[in-house]
Design an enzyme around this catalytic site. Structure first.
Site, PDB file in Angstrom:
ATOM      1  CG  ASP A  41      -2.207   0.750   1.042  1.00 28.27           C
ATOM      2  OD1 ASP A  41      -3.271   0.087   1.028  1.00 28.27           O
ATOM      3  OD2 ASP A  41      -2.169   1.992   0.893  1.00 28.27           O
ATOM      4  CG  ASP A  62       2.449   4.950  -6.752  1.00 28.48           C
ATOM      5  OD1 ASP A  62       1.499   4.315  -7.280  1.00 28.48           O
ATOM      6  OD2 ASP A  62       2.660   6.154  -6.952  1.00 28.48           O
ATOM      7  CB  VAL A  63      -0.260  -0.313  -7.484  1.00 28.12           C
ATOM      8  CG1 VAL A  63      -0.213  -1.218  -6.279  1.00 28.12           C
ATOM      9  CG2 VAL A  63      -1.396   0.696  -7.398  1.00 28.12           C
ATOM     10  CG  ASN A  89      -8.458  -4.536  -3.269  1.00 25.87           C
ATOM     11  OD1 ASN A  89      -9.645  -4.552  -3.576  1.00 25.87           O
ATOM     12  ND2 ASN A  89      -7.988  -3.869  -2.224  1.00 25.87           N
ATOM     13  CE1 TYR A 157     -13.489   2.919  -8.870  1.00 28.28           C
ATOM     14  CE2 TYR A 157     -15.514   2.126  -9.896  1.00 28.28           C
ATOM     15  CZ  TYR A 157     -14.558   2.032  -8.897  1.00 28.28           C
ATOM     16  OH  TYR A 157     -14.661   1.052  -7.940  1.00 28.28           O
ATOM     17  CE  LYS A 161     -12.219  -0.501 -10.032  1.00 29.47           C
ATOM     18  NZ  LYS A 161     -11.134  -1.193  -9.329  1.00 29.47           N
ATOM     19  CB  THR A 192     -14.659   0.714   1.754  1.00 28.90           C
ATOM     20  OG1 THR A 192     -14.821   1.370   0.502  1.00 28.90           O
ATOM     21  CG2 THR A 192     -15.000  -0.748   1.624  1.00 28.90           C
TER      22      THR A 192
HETATM   23  N1  LIG Z   1     -16.091   0.430  -2.079  1.00 24.07           N
HETATM   24  C1  LIG Z   1     -16.841   0.127  -3.111  1.00 24.07           C
HETATM   25  O1  LIG Z   1     -18.033   0.411  -3.132  1.00 24.07           O
HETATM   26  C2  LIG Z   1     -16.257  -0.595  -4.288  1.00 24.07           C
HETATM   27  C3  LIG Z   1     -17.132  -1.131  -5.248  1.00 24.07           C
HETATM   28  C4  LIG Z   1     -16.600  -1.798  -6.334  1.00 24.07           C
HETATM   29  C5  LIG Z   1     -15.236  -1.901  -6.476  1.00 24.07           C
HETATM   30  N2  LIG Z   1     -14.409  -1.353  -5.534  1.00 24.07           N
HETATM   31  C6  LIG Z   1     -12.981  -1.489  -5.734  1.00 24.07           C
HETATM   32  O2  LIG Z   1     -12.419  -2.190  -4.648  1.00 24.07           O
HETATM   33  C7  LIG Z   1     -11.064  -1.812  -4.479  1.00 24.07           C
HETATM   34  C8  LIG Z   1     -10.821  -1.438  -3.031  1.00 24.07           C
HETATM   35  O3  LIG Z   1     -11.670  -0.374  -2.709  1.00 24.07           O
HETATM   36  P1  LIG Z   1     -12.007   0.041  -1.211  1.00 24.07           P
HETATM   37  O4  LIG Z   1     -13.399   0.478  -1.220  1.00 24.07           O
HETATM   38  O5  LIG Z   1     -11.567  -1.009  -0.280  1.00 24.07           O
HETATM   39  O6  LIG Z   1     -11.066   1.350  -1.111  1.00 24.07           O
HETATM   40  P2  LIG Z   1     -10.270   2.028   0.105  1.00 24.07           P
HETATM   41  O7  LIG Z   1     -10.118   3.451  -0.272  1.00 24.07           O
HETATM   42  O8  LIG Z   1     -10.878   1.671   1.411  1.00 24.07           O
HETATM   43  O9  LIG Z   1      -8.839   1.296   0.017  1.00 24.07           O
HETATM   44  C9  LIG Z   1      -8.012   1.447  -1.085  1.00 24.07           C
HETATM   45  C10 LIG Z   1      -6.575   1.232  -0.649  1.00 24.07           C
HETATM   46  O10 LIG Z   1      -5.750   1.377  -1.821  1.00 24.07           O
HETATM   47  C11 LIG Z   1      -4.613   2.147  -1.473  1.00 24.07           C
HETATM   48  N3  LIG Z   1      -4.081   2.804  -2.650  1.00 24.07           N
HETATM   49  C12 LIG Z   1      -4.622   3.834  -3.354  1.00 24.07           C
HETATM   50  N4  LIG Z   1      -3.801   4.208  -4.345  1.00 24.07           N
HETATM   51  C13 LIG Z   1      -2.723   3.396  -4.285  1.00 24.07           C
HETATM   52  C14 LIG Z   1      -1.517   3.306  -5.010  1.00 24.07           C
HETATM   53  N5  LIG Z   1      -1.263   4.131  -6.052  1.00 24.07           N
HETATM   54  N6  LIG Z   1      -0.598   2.363  -4.674  1.00 24.07           N
HETATM   55  C15 LIG Z   1      -0.837   1.524  -3.631  1.00 24.07           C
HETATM   56  N7  LIG Z   1      -1.959   1.582  -2.879  1.00 24.07           N
HETATM   57  C16 LIG Z   1      -2.879   2.505  -3.202  1.00 24.07           C
HETATM   58  C17 LIG Z   1      -5.110   3.128  -0.435  1.00 24.07           C
HETATM   59  O11 LIG Z   1      -4.045   3.665   0.337  1.00 24.07           O
HETATM   60  C18 LIG Z   1      -6.076   2.262   0.365  1.00 24.07           C
HETATM   61  O12 LIG Z   1      -5.420   1.613   1.440  1.00 24.07           O
HETATM   62  C19 LIG Z   1     -10.812  -0.666  -5.468  1.00 24.07           C
HETATM   63  O13 LIG Z   1     -10.197  -1.191  -6.632  1.00 24.07           O
HETATM   64  C20 LIG Z   1     -12.212  -0.192  -5.786  1.00 24.07           C
HETATM   65  O14 LIG Z   1     -12.287   0.428  -7.046  1.00 24.07           O
HETATM   66  C21 LIG Z   1     -14.889  -0.711  -4.444  1.00 24.07           C
END
Ligand SMILES: NC(=O)c1ccc[n+]([C@@H]2O[C@H](COP(=O)([O-])OP(=O)(O)OC[C@H]3O[C@@H](n4cnc5c(N)ncnc54)[C@H](O)[C@@H]3O)[C@@H](O)[C@H]2O)c1
Length: 258
Positions: A41, A62-63, A89, A157, A161, A192
Site C-alpha cells: 500500500d 505505489d502500484v 485490489n 473509473y 474497471k 468502505t
Molecule cells: N467500495 C466500493 O463500493 C467498491 C465497489 C466496487 C469496487 N471497488 C474497488 O475495490 C477496491 C478497493 O476499494 P475500497 O473500497 O476497499 O477502497 P479504500 O479506499 O478503502 O482502500 C483502497 C486502498 O488502496 C490504497 N491505494 C490507493 N492508491 C494506491 C496506489 N497508487 N498504490 C498503492 N496503494 C494505493 C489506499 O491507500 C487504500 O489503502 C478498489 O479497486 C475499488 O475500485 C470498491
C-alpha cells in the site's frame, strides 16, 4: 465473523490496497485461513499497523510504479519462498472523475493509472513466479460498473474497471493450462472509505444508488473478503476467467422491492 476454514495454510498472499476497506478485510480473512500476508500500500502508517496485527510483511508501494511493483513480488518471494495469491485490489474513485463532459484529462489518466495500469503491472510481475510454481490464483478487483452503466457517471473509473474485467478474462484463458487462475471480483457498492469519500458530500447520490440494490443495503467489506478467500483457495479450482459478481443482486435486477 467466526472463521473455521483453513484453506490457505502455507500460501503467501500479496494484497494491494491491503491497508483499508476490501483489501484490509481480505488480508484479515486470508490470514485467519492460514495465509502469510503481504500488505502492499502507499499508506505506510496504516499498512505497517495491519501487517503487525496479522504477523505479515508490509511493503510500501505505489502500484503505478513499474519498478516498485516488480520489487514487491521479489520481496515476497524472498520472504516467503513463493507467490501463491495476488489480490490486485488498490483503486481510487476521486470526485473529479465524473461525467465525461466535466472530467479533464489529468483526472482521467490518474484513475486509469491507479485502477488499470496497476493491475497490468501486478499481473505482469506476479505471473512469472506462479509459472515457476505451476500454480497460482490471481484476483483482480473490477466492479459491477464494469458490466452496467450508470447515469451518475464516473467515466474513467467505469472504463478502468471494464479494462480490469477484460484483462482478467484474457489472462485467465492464456495461463489456464499452466495452473494459474485469474478471476475478476466485481463488487457492488461496499461500505468502505472509498465509497464514503464518494458519497460523503452527496447523500442524494447515495440514496439514488441504494434504490437499485435488491438486498437494500451496501455490502460490508467482510462479505467481499469471504469471496476473495474462496477465489484464492482450491475451493474455486474449476473457476478462471470469470466475472465474479458480489453485488447484492444489482446486476440481476430490473425492478427492486420497495
Ligand atoms: N467500495 C466500493 O463500493 C467498491 C465497489 C466496487 C469496487 N471497488 C474497488 O475495490 C477496491 C478497493 O476499494 P475500497 O473500497 O476497499 O477502497 P479504500 O479506499 O478503502 O482502500 C483502497 C486502498 O488502496 C490504497 N491505494 C490507493 N492508491 C494506491 C496506489 N497508487 N498504490 C498503492 N496503494 C494505493 C489506499 O491507500 C487504500 O489503502 C478498489 O479497486 C475499488 O475500485 C470498491
Amino acid at each position: 465473523m467466526q472463521i473455521n476454514a483453513r484453506r490457505l495454510v502455507d500460501r503467501s498472499a500479496v494484497i494491494t490496497g491491503g491497508a483499508s476497506g476490501i483489501g484490509l478485510a481480505s488480508a484479515r480473512r486470508m490470514a485467519a485461513e492460514g495465509a502469510r500476508v503481504v500488505i502492499a500500500d502507499v499508506d505506510a502508517v496504516a499498512g505497517e499497523q495491519v501487517a503487525a496485527e496479522l504477523g505479515g510483511l508490509f511493503v510500501k508501494v505505489d502500484v503505478t510504479d513499474p519498478e516498485q511493483v516488480k520489487d514487491l513480488y521479489a520481496q515476497t518471494q524472498e520472504a516467503y519462498g513463493s507467490v501463491d495469491i495476488a489480490f490486485n485490489n488498490a483503486g481510487i474513485a476521486p470526485p473529479d472523475d465524473a461525467s465525461i463532459l466535466d472530467t479533464d484529462i489529468d483526472a482521467w489518466r490518474r484513475v486509469q493509472d491507479v485502477n488499470l495500469t496497476s493491475v497490468y503491472l501486478c499481473c505482469k510481475h506476479a505471473i512469472p513466479y506462479m509459472q515457476q510454481q505451476g500454480k497460482g490464483s490471481i484476483i483482480n478487483t473490477a466492479s459491477f460498473v464494469a458490466v452496467m452503466g450508470a447515469a451518475t457517471s464516473q467515466i474513467s473509473y467505469s472504463a478502468s474497471k471494464g479494462g480490469v474485467l477484460s484483462m482478467s478474462r484474457e489472462l485467465g484463458v492464456e495461463f489456464a493450462r499452466q495452473g494459474i487462475r485469474v478471476n475478476a471480483l466485481c463488487p457492488g457498492p461496499v461500505n468502505t472509505p472509498l465509497l464514503k469519500e464518494l458519497f460523503a458530500k452527496d447523500l442524494e447520490k447515495a440514496a439514488r444508488r441504494l434504490v437499485h440494490v435488491p438486498l437494500g443495503r451496501f455490502a460490508e467489506p467482510e462479505e467481499l473478503a469471504a469471496a476473495v478467500a474462496f477465489l484464492a483457495s482450491d475451493d474455486s479450482s474449476f473457476m478462471t476467467a470469470s466475472t465474479f459478481l458480489v453485488d447484492g443482486g444489482i446486476s440481476g435486477a430490473y425492478v427492486t422491492p420497495f
